[in-house]
Design a protein around this motif. Structure first.
Motif, PDB file in Angstrom:
ATOM      1  N   MET A 146     -10.763  19.819 -41.943  1.00  0.00           N
ATOM      2  CA  MET A 146     -10.170  18.535 -41.071  1.00  0.00           C
ATOM      3  C   MET A 146      -9.368  18.933 -40.030  1.00  0.00           C
ATOM      4  O   MET A 146      -8.793  20.189 -40.039  1.00  0.00           O
ATOM      5  CB  MET A 146      -9.656  17.689 -42.209  1.00  0.00           C
ATOM      6  N   ALA A 147      -9.243  18.120 -38.969  1.00  0.00           N
ATOM      7  CA  ALA A 147      -8.267  18.581 -37.790  1.00  0.00           C
ATOM      8  C   ALA A 147      -6.815  18.146 -38.342  1.00  0.00           C
ATOM      9  O   ALA A 147      -6.174  18.936 -37.664  1.00  0.00           O
ATOM     10  CB  ALA A 147      -8.922  17.595 -36.769  1.00  0.00           C
ATOM     11  N   VAL A 148      -6.786  16.964 -38.913  1.00  0.00           N
ATOM     12  CA  VAL A 148      -5.233  16.723 -39.329  1.00  0.00           C
ATOM     13  C   VAL A 148      -5.488  16.172 -40.664  1.00  0.00           C
ATOM     14  O   VAL A 148      -6.024  15.397 -41.161  1.00  0.00           O
ATOM     15  CB  VAL A 148      -4.896  15.509 -38.426  1.00  0.00           C
ATOM     16  N   ASN A 149      -4.306  16.866 -41.572  1.00  0.00           N
ATOM     17  CA  ASN A 149      -4.649  16.277 -43.028  1.00  0.00           C
ATOM     18  C   ASN A 149      -3.880  15.001 -43.181  1.00  0.00           C
ATOM     19  O   ASN A 149      -2.785  14.488 -42.452  1.00  0.00           O
ATOM     20  CB  ASN A 149      -3.675  17.130 -43.909  1.00  0.00           C
ATOM     21  N   ASN A 150      -4.565  14.127 -43.819  1.00  0.00           N
ATOM     22  CA  ASN A 150      -4.056  12.686 -43.854  1.00  0.00           C
ATOM     23  C   ASN A 150      -2.779  12.434 -44.720  1.00  0.00           C
ATOM     24  O   ASN A 150      -2.221  11.313 -44.538  1.00  0.00           O
ATOM     25  CB  ASN A 150      -5.328  11.857 -44.207  1.00  0.00           C
ATOM     26  N   GLU A 151      -2.512  13.377 -45.743  1.00  0.00           N
ATOM     27  CA  GLU A 151      -1.470  13.051 -46.493  1.00  0.00           C
ATOM     28  C   GLU A 151       0.108  13.656 -45.984  1.00  0.00           C
ATOM     29  O   GLU A 151       1.030  13.024 -46.188  1.00  0.00           O
ATOM     30  CB  GLU A 151      -1.714  13.510 -47.761  1.00  0.00           C
ATOM     31  N   VAL A 152      -0.248  14.793 -45.335  1.00  0.00           N
ATOM     32  CA  VAL A 152       1.105  15.565 -44.884  1.00  0.00           C
ATOM     33  C   VAL A 152       1.007  15.509 -43.389  1.00  0.00           C
ATOM     34  O   VAL A 152       2.289  15.819 -42.791  1.00  0.00           O
ATOM     35  CB  VAL A 152       1.596  16.652 -45.551  1.00  0.00           C
ATOM     36  N   GLY A 153       0.031  15.566 -42.699  1.00  0.00           N
ATOM     37  CA  GLY A 153      -0.154  15.475 -41.148  1.00  0.00           C
ATOM     38  C   GLY A 153      -0.138  16.994 -40.452  1.00  0.00           C
ATOM     39  O   GLY A 153       0.086  17.068 -39.101  1.00  0.00           O
ATOM     40  N   THR A 154      -0.665  17.892 -41.355  1.00  0.00           N
ATOM     41  CA  THR A 154      -0.706  19.295 -40.775  1.00  0.00           C
ATOM     42  C   THR A 154      -1.937  19.368 -39.898  1.00  0.00           C
ATOM     43  O   THR A 154      -2.992  18.835 -40.260  1.00  0.00           O
ATOM     44  CB  THR A 154      -0.827  20.471 -41.915  1.00  0.00           C
ATOM     45  N   ILE A 155      -1.412  19.833 -38.670  1.00  0.00           N
ATOM     46  CA  ILE A 155      -2.491  19.871 -37.754  1.00  0.00           C
ATOM     47  C   ILE A 155      -3.450  21.365 -38.075  1.00  0.00           C
ATOM     48  O   ILE A 155      -2.549  22.428 -37.931  1.00  0.00           O
ATOM     49  CB  ILE A 155      -2.159  20.123 -36.291  1.00  0.00           C
ATOM     50  N   MET A 156      -4.782  21.378 -38.330  1.00  0.00           N
ATOM     51  CA  MET A 156      -5.387  22.470 -38.642  1.00  0.00           C
ATOM     52  C   MET A 156      -5.781  23.532 -37.201  1.00  0.00           C
ATOM     53  O   MET A 156      -6.065  22.658 -36.206  1.00  0.00           O
ATOM     54  CB  MET A 156      -6.667  22.333 -39.418  1.00  0.00           C
ATOM     55  N   PRO A 157      -5.760  24.690 -37.224  1.00  0.00           N
ATOM     56  CA  PRO A 157      -5.829  25.444 -35.946  1.00  0.00           C
ATOM     57  C   PRO A 157      -7.398  25.412 -35.584  1.00  0.00           C
ATOM     58  O   PRO A 157      -8.249  26.544 -35.670  1.00  0.00           O
ATOM     59  CB  PRO A 157      -5.560  26.863 -36.317  1.00  0.00           C
ATOM     60  N   LEU A 158      -7.654  24.545 -35.253  1.00  0.00           N
ATOM     61  CA  LEU A 158      -9.303  24.260 -34.907  1.00  0.00           C
ATOM     62  C   LEU A 158      -9.799  25.280 -33.910  1.00  0.00           C
ATOM     63  O   LEU A 158     -11.196  25.547 -33.685  1.00  0.00           O
ATOM     64  CB  LEU A 158      -9.711  22.817 -34.655  1.00  0.00           C
ATOM     65  N   LYS A 159      -9.158  25.511 -32.762  1.00  0.00           N
ATOM     66  CA  LYS A 159      -9.497  26.223 -31.579  1.00  0.00           C
ATOM     67  C   LYS A 159      -9.522  27.685 -32.286  1.00  0.00           C
ATOM     68  O   LYS A 159     -10.762  28.289 -31.983  1.00  0.00           O
ATOM     69  CB  LYS A 159      -8.256  26.494 -30.729  1.00  0.00           C
ATOM     70  N   GLU A 160      -8.784  28.427 -33.140  1.00  0.00           N
ATOM     71  CA  GLU A 160      -8.973  29.591 -33.731  1.00  0.00           C
ATOM     72  C   GLU A 160     -10.072  29.694 -34.519  1.00  0.00           C
ATOM     73  O   GLU A 160     -10.711  30.608 -34.639  1.00  0.00           O
ATOM     74  CB  GLU A 160      -7.489  29.782 -34.383  1.00  0.00           C
ATOM     75  N   ILE A 161     -10.317  28.473 -35.282  1.00  0.00           N
ATOM     76  CA  ILE A 161     -11.253  28.510 -36.456  1.00  0.00           C
ATOM     77  C   ILE A 161     -12.592  28.670 -35.500  1.00  0.00           C
ATOM     78  O   ILE A 161     -13.617  29.386 -36.132  1.00  0.00           O
ATOM     79  CB  ILE A 161     -11.262  26.890 -37.267  1.00  0.00           C
ATOM     80  N   GLY A 162     -12.653  27.747 -34.468  1.00  0.00           N
ATOM     81  CA  GLY A 162     -13.867  28.129 -33.799  1.00  0.00           C
ATOM     82  C   GLY A 162     -14.111  29.018 -33.155  1.00  0.00           C
ATOM     83  O   GLY A 162     -15.367  29.690 -32.914  1.00  0.00           O
TER      84      GLY A 162
END
Ligand code: PLP
Length: 392
Positions: A146-162
């Motif tokens: 996920m890009a942003v967690n819906n319960e706590v709002g953590t932004i996942m590092p999608l650029k790095e994951i990509g």
């Protein structure tokens, strides 16, 4: 006074969207597949809506598949794997903190013989990229994070994951796909498929989280990526999703996309200000508050625990004062284990911290003044509960 702070569950539709949809419902009722003038008119509206949705990702309109919601977009990707001819690969890498729209299809795929690796998270819901690298193997078909967690709002590092995915694909001459559920990210952080998301192949979004209508979503499918369709029939959406298009809702979604992503930085800055004002006030006014959201989390979510209370009771107490919040994710309130939120559990919170958790989620319509009212009401609800609790 009504203070709506459950915007991660859903948002109030923009008036402009409501007006546009009402007008179309009355005056533009043709089927976009019809060859006559009314059909052509509907097709034009549909085209414009799709273009606006695509612009929210800097994508081209041909890369957008309209769906009925974020859940359908997620299911199209994941259950599409189950329907695809199986000649290679059976590993799917995801996280322990996804929305049920990803978790449940993954569990179903597991029952059908796929292997699902669920990455763990730390106490702020952050994944470890080394764990992702170690999980990637030549049997891997898909990464879904996920890009942003819906319960706590953590932004996942999608650029790095990509980048990790792209490097792995290059090295092993393979085509692991990367999907992200960006339902909570659209309109809050920049989503550009030519820049930070250039290695992301599939993106799920939903209109009702950005002041658009309920029951309409989209899936971005990068050019060249093949997916098995979820719905077969008349061949709409280039065969990816048959069924007569919901023209009004698509137009409404398009307008909401445009409104929520134009001057995104300004809107995000406003939401962050409101969020931080609430957080500062809660910390100053109430003792023993645990902040579950990371400092660099998304502007629209603040999750805190008031240990020694029960979130559900606080929620109803606040409701009496016209304040609407959530104990976690509204969409997953049917998905809670007996131990409470799967996200807070995965973050390693103590049972009393999970029990006392509240999610405040913001939109551009919230104000700092509203937060002053909320701080006072939360303080009396928490203190009242703690006092009563001590007599039990
Ligand atoms: N994914 C995430 C992260 C969500 O927060 C939600 C809804 O809360 C969904 C998917 C489901 O979206 P929809 O309600 O459009 O099916």
């Amino acid at each position: 006074m009504i203070v709506y702070l459950d915007n991660s569950a859903t948002t109030r539709q923009y008036d402009e969207v409501t007006d546009l949809m009402a007008d179309l419902a009355r005056n533009c009722y043709g089927n976009p597949s019809s060859l006559h003038g009314l059909g052509l008119e509907a097709e034009k509206v549909l085209k414009e809506g799709r273009k606006r949705i695509a612009s929210a990702f800097n994508a081209s309109p041909e890369e957008i598949v309209i769906t009925s919601c974020g859940t359908e977009s997620d299911n199209t990707v994941l259950m599409g794997l189950a329907r695809a001819p199986r000649n290679k690969g059976k590993r799917i890498i995801t996280t322990a903190v996804e929305h049920p729209a990803v978790l449940e299809p993954c569990a179903e795929l597991e029952r059908r013989g796929f292997e699902v690796v669920r990455l763990s998270v730390d106490d702020k819901c952050r994944i470890d990229l080394e764990e992702l690298k170690a999980a990637l193997n030549e049997d891997t078909l898909l990464i879904s994070i996920m890009a942003v967690n819906n319960e706590v709002g953590t932004i996942m590092p999608l650029k790095e994951i990509g980048e990790i995915k792209a490097e792995f694909n290059k090295k092993h001459r393979t085509k692991v796909l990367l999907h992200t559920d960006a339902v909570q990210a659209l309109g809050k952080i920049k989503l550009d498929v030519k820049r930070e998301l250039k290695n992301v192949d599939l993106i799920s979004v939903s209109a009702h989280k950005i002041h658009g209508p309920k029951g309409i979503g989209a899936l971005y499918v990068r050019k060249g990526v093949n997916l098995m369709p979820f719905m077969l029939g008349g061949g709409q959406e280039k065969g990816m999703r048959s069924g007569t298009e919901n023209v009004q809702e698509i137009a409404g979604f398009g307008l909401a996309c445009e409104m929520a992503t134009v001057s995104l930085e300004e809107r995000a800055k406003h939401m962050a200000e409101v969020r931080n004002h609430l957080l500062d006030g809660l910390l100053a006014e109430i003792s023993d508050v645990k902040v579950n959201s990371p400092e660099d989390g998304v502007c629209s979510v603040l999750n805190v625990s008031f240990p020694g209370t029960r979130g559900e009771v606080i929620l109803h107490r606040l409701e009496q004062e016209g304040i609407y919040v959530s104990t976690g994710s509204a969409c997953s309130s049917n998905h809670k284990t007996s131990k409470g939120s799967h996200v807070l559990n995965a973050m390693g919170l103590k049972p009393r911290e999970i029990e006392g958790a509240i999610r405040f989620s913001f939109s551009e319509f919230n104000t700092v003044e509203e937060m002053d009212y909320v701080i006072g009401k939360v303080k009396s609800a928490v203190e009242g509960f703690r006092k009563l609790g001590s007599f039990r």
